[in-house]
Design an enzyme around this catalytic site. Structure first.
Site, PDB file in Angstrom:
ATOM      1  CB  CYS A   1      -4.845   3.984   5.752  1.00 30.61           C
ATOM      2  SG  CYS A   1      -4.648   2.642   6.921  1.00 30.61           S
TER       3      CYS A   1
ATOM      4  CB  CYS B   1      -0.969   0.018   1.185  1.00 32.73           C
ATOM      5  SG  CYS B   1      -0.176   0.165   2.797  1.00 32.73           S
TER       6      CYS B   1
ATOM      7  CG  ASP C   1      -0.280   3.428   3.898  1.00 32.08           C
ATOM      8  OD1 ASP C   1      -0.198   4.148   2.893  1.00 32.08           O
ATOM      9  OD2 ASP C   1      -1.355   3.051   4.390  1.00 32.08           O
TER      10      ASP C   1
ATOM     11  CB  CYS D   1      -3.697  -0.707   8.906  1.00 38.55           C
ATOM     12  SG  CYS D   1      -4.570  -0.858   7.338  1.00 38.55           S
TER      13      CYS D   1
END
Ligand code: FES
Length: 143
Positions: A59, A34, A36, A103
């Site tokens: 996120c 992703c 991140d 996450c």
């Protein structure tokens, strides 16, 4: 997507955001899939984590879990911080939607990366204490 009130609280009002210029340990981890990124700063006195701050390009779930994770390790010993799991952070937040579980791993890994940096600076083999930091890209294996 349904987020708990606690997740929304930590997302909209994250705790311990920022950086510590004279940190004793800094860890940066990223999720290859992703993109991140999470950066964690620790101030350590003796065996106690006296301050912790984080910055993320991530996120909302990553922000909320990192915020909660910093609250959970602040003032604690290094041993206690090493025992912090993404599961414990998620429980403290009253859960995350299944697609967002990965996450929360970013926060746990960032704490471990910062402790690895701390021990490396002391000339100690961090792997013996912190262990290997798994590749975060695997967190997306089930997406
Ligand atoms: Fe990448 Fe949440 S989508 S950490």
């Amino acid at each position: 997507m349904n987020y708990s009130e606690k997740v929304m609280d930590h997302f909209t009002n994250p705790r311990n955001v920022g950086e510590i210029p004279d940190a004793d340990g800094v860890g940066e981890v990223g999720n290859a899939k992703c993109g991140d990124i999470m950066k964690m700063y620790l101030k350590i006195d003796g065996n106690t984590i006296t301050d912790v701050k984080f910055k993320t390009f991530g996120c909302g779930a990553a922000i909320a879990t990192s915020s909660m994770a910093t609250e959970m390790i602040k003032g604690k010993t290094i041993e206690e911080a090493l025992q912090l799991t993404n599961k414990a952070v998620m429980e403290a937040l009253d859960g995350l939607p299944p697609v967002k579980v990965h996450c929360s791993v970013l926060a746990e890994e960032a704490v471990k990366a910062a402790l690895t940096d701390y021990y490396t600076r002391q000339g100690v083999d961090a792997k013996l204490i912190v262990g290997e930091i798994p590749d975060c890209s695997e967190c997306h294996a089930h997406d």
